[in-house]
Design a protein around this motif. Structure first.
Motif, PDB file in Angstrom:
ATOM      1  N   ASP A  73       9.713  28.041   1.975  1.00 10.65           N
ATOM      2  CA  ASP A  73       8.942  28.854   2.918  1.00 10.65           C
ATOM      3  C   ASP A  73       9.118  30.347   2.667  1.00 10.65           C
ATOM      4  OD1 ASP A  73       7.985  26.601   4.153  1.00 10.65           O
ATOM      5  OD2 ASP A  73       9.422  26.651   5.818  1.00 10.65           O
ATOM      6  N   LYS A  74      10.317  30.734   2.284  1.00 10.54           N
ATOM      7  CA  LYS A  74      10.624  32.157   2.129  1.00 10.54           C
ATOM      8  C   LYS A  74      10.168  32.718   0.787  1.00 10.54           C
ATOM      9  CE  LYS A  74      14.487  35.422   2.618  1.00 10.54           C
ATOM     10  NZ  LYS A  74      15.949  35.535   2.915  1.00 10.54           N
ATOM     11  N   HIS A  75      10.231  31.906  -0.269  1.00  3.15           N
ATOM     12  CA  HIS A  75      10.081  32.480  -1.611  1.00  3.15           C
ATOM     13  C   HIS A  75       8.928  31.940  -2.448  1.00  3.15           C
ATOM     14  CE1 HIS A  75      13.839  34.703  -1.315  1.00  3.15           C
ATOM     15  NE2 HIS A  75      14.471  33.611  -0.937  1.00  3.15           N
ATOM     16  N   HIS A  76       8.376  30.771  -2.148  1.00  8.05           N
ATOM     17  CA  HIS A  76       7.381  30.193  -3.045  1.00  8.05           C
ATOM     18  C   HIS A  76       6.043  30.907  -2.933  1.00  8.05           C
ATOM     19  CE1 HIS A  76       5.362  27.274  -5.551  1.00  8.05           C
ATOM     20  NE2 HIS A  76       4.435  27.119  -4.636  1.00  8.05           N
ATOM     21  N   ASP A  77       5.472  31.267  -4.072  1.00  8.88           N
ATOM     22  CA  ASP A  77       4.156  31.901  -4.151  1.00  8.88           C
ATOM     23  C   ASP A  77       3.250  30.980  -4.961  1.00  8.88           C
ATOM     24  OD1 ASP A  77       1.929  33.471  -4.528  1.00  8.88           O
ATOM     25  OD2 ASP A  77       2.990  35.162  -5.444  1.00  8.88           O
ATOM     26  N   ALA A  78       2.190  30.494  -4.359  1.00  9.42           N
ATOM     27  CA  ALA A  78       1.284  29.553  -5.022  1.00  9.42           C
ATOM     28  C   ALA A  78       0.123  30.229  -5.729  1.00  9.42           C
ATOM     29  CB  ALA A  78       0.742  28.558  -3.991  1.00  9.42           C
ATOM     30  N   SER A  79       0.083  31.565  -5.765  1.00 13.57           N
ATOM     31  CA  SER A  79      -1.063  32.260  -6.342  1.00 13.57           C
ATOM     32  C   SER A  79      -1.074  32.171  -7.862  1.00 13.57           C
ATOM     33  CB  SER A  79      -1.068  33.726  -5.906  1.00 13.57           C
ATOM     34  OG  SER A  79       0.049  34.409  -6.429  1.00 13.57           O
TER      35      SER A  79
END
Length: 471
Positions: free
Chosen positions: A203-209
């Motif tokens: 939740d804090k760190h994952h970036d799906a872009s």
């Protein structure tokens, strides 16, 4: 969770700054293995704008840098698919052990790590890889001693400062010595604690872009260090969050015997029973795979991180990489932790993967130079689920690329530049771009102080040794 882009984030290329690289050999590692004896690459912002033969197009605007690549080979940046950064401060120990004895020897020391140690070790691991052409790194961190601090944050922070693209495989263990596991009880988490901490990290760190610099995977350590419930619920968590899954699999004969004794089936069947086969999964090592195991991985598109040096260091065996590739299994390369691969470099794994696999059943037909380069680039992108973004030099992909110097004594008499890179000595990196930004120039890191990292890793290694000695 960081917002997921509704599109690939492409911008108006007429307004962005450009870097032009010319006069270099180019191995694109695209679907057709397109190569140019002398060509150009145009980088616009954080994207590759064009790749082709001869000089760059005339009339390009906003060119802020031109690079003469004479005597060089340009390739996609290398992609590391398996590592344990914290081990940088325990290199050179238990040098004559197999995997299980090595773990028994080192877990009492690893159980004493803390946040400053992990941060320094991450800096050392990342620096060594980046200097050797790695543009996308990953770390499988699974040791979380009680009271040790924000280890995930320390690792991600080190990668951000270095400027490399990064996947944190947030690992976990819930089987300590009292449950028949190898690590001390205070170095493992409860089932509930591990799942909660992993979800918090996602939740804090994952970036799906499309152009994400940081991503997170769910990564219970191994079948012999975690409970079946942690595997099963970890898979459910990953799929609910839309992130990838990673673990160790089929590394040793002893692991296979353990699974059969405890679960009545081999590792691959056990993983499938817990939801751990699929195109969103990759596993490290996969040395001891029979035909049905390979077929299961191919059928489900489960990926493999091949770690040839570590497998040799721990006498684990030779993975059946040629058979995996023939079956259609996605395969990338991994450094593995530097307590079992002290060099900490991925570009040397190109050579070692080729040579070690030629000792296996396929002999000289096992791998060639271009297959080895593909393992370290596009294969790694497949394994990390980022093949549309990185892993090959193609228009529209992210500008992660390396310019290897091949005109010195070490390589100049080898006519084929890809053969020179893979079969020859470790080549110097004249330029490495990540997201269109230089991270290495003339074999030196541009974003951090290498000498300061060397001092801090030495100091933290000595501090850990003192603490471990006191027990």
């Amino acid at each position: 969770m960081a917002p997921s882009a509704a599109h690939d984030g492409a911008t108006d290329s007429s307004a962005v700054e450009r870097i032009v690289i010319e006069n270099c050999a180019i191995a694109t590692v695209d679907a057709g293995d397109t190569e140019y004896a002398s060509g150009h690459i145009v980088v616009a912002g954080n994207r590759i704008e064009s790749v082709g033969a001869g000089p760059a197009p005339q009339g390009l605007g906003h060119v802020v840098r031109r690079v003469d690549g004479t005597g060089h080979l340009a390739t996609p940046g290398l992609i590391n698919t398996h590592h344990h950064f914290y081990q940088w401060i325990t290199r050179g120990l238990a040098t004559d052990h197999n995997l299980f004895n090595w773990l028994v020897a080192l877990y009492p020391t690893w159980a004493r790590i803390d946040e400053p140690m992990v941060r320094a070790a991450a800096q050392g691991s990342l620096a060594m890889m980046a200097r050797g052409g790695v543009t996308t790194a990953m770390d499988h961190h699974y040791v979380h001693p009680q009271g040790s601090g924000d280890l995930s944050g320390a690792i991600i922070g080190a990668a951000r400062e270095m400027g490399v693209r990064f996947t944190l495989a947030r690992g976990s263990m819930d089987r300590g010595t009292s449950d028949g596991g190898l690590p001390p009880d205070f170095a493992v988490e409860s089932l509930e604690g591990a799942l909660a901490a992993t979800e918090e990290t996602v939740d804090k760190h994952h970036d799906a872009s499309f152009d994400a610099m940081t991503q997170v995977a769910v990564a219970p350590c191994s079948p012999f260090s975690v409970s079946t419930e942690l595997l099963r619920q970890g898979a459910e968590l990953a799929r609910r969050k839309g992130v990838r899954l990673h673990t160790h699999g089929s590394e040793t004969v002893e692991e296979e015997e353990f699974c059969k004794e405890l679960f009545g089936m081999g590792p691959t069947d056990y993983f499938e029973s817990t939801g751990w086969l699929g195109e969103d999964v990759w596993m490290a090592h996969c040395v001891h795979m029979n035909d049905s195991d390979i077929e299961a991985f191919a059928r489900t598109r489960t990926g493999v991180a091949h770690c040839p040096s570590s497998n040799a260091r721990l006498a684990a065996g030779i993975a059946r990489v040629p058979d995996m590739l023939k079956a259609g299994v996605p395969v990338g390369l991994g450094v593995d932790g530097t307590a079992s691969n002290e060099s900490g470099e991925l570009h040397t794994e190109l050579r070692n993967a080729l040579l070690i696999n030629r000792l296996g059943a396929h002999r000289e037909a096992a791998l060639n130079a271009r297959q080895a380069l593909r393992l370290g680039t596009y294969g790694g992108a497949q394994v990390l689920g980022r093949a549309t973004q990185i892993g090959s030099l193609e228009s529209g992909k992210l500008a992660d690329l390396v310019l290897w110097k091949l005109d010195t004594l070490a390589h100049s008499s080898i006519a084929d530049p890809v053969v020179a890179l893979v079969f020859g000595a470790a080549a110097p990196v004249s330029l490495s771009l990540v997201d269109g930004k230089p991270v290495v120039e003339n074999s030196r890191l541009t974003t951090v102080d290498e000498d300061a990292i060397a001092r801090s890793t030495r100091d933290e290694a000595q501090r850990l040794a003192r603490i471990a000695a006191r027990g």
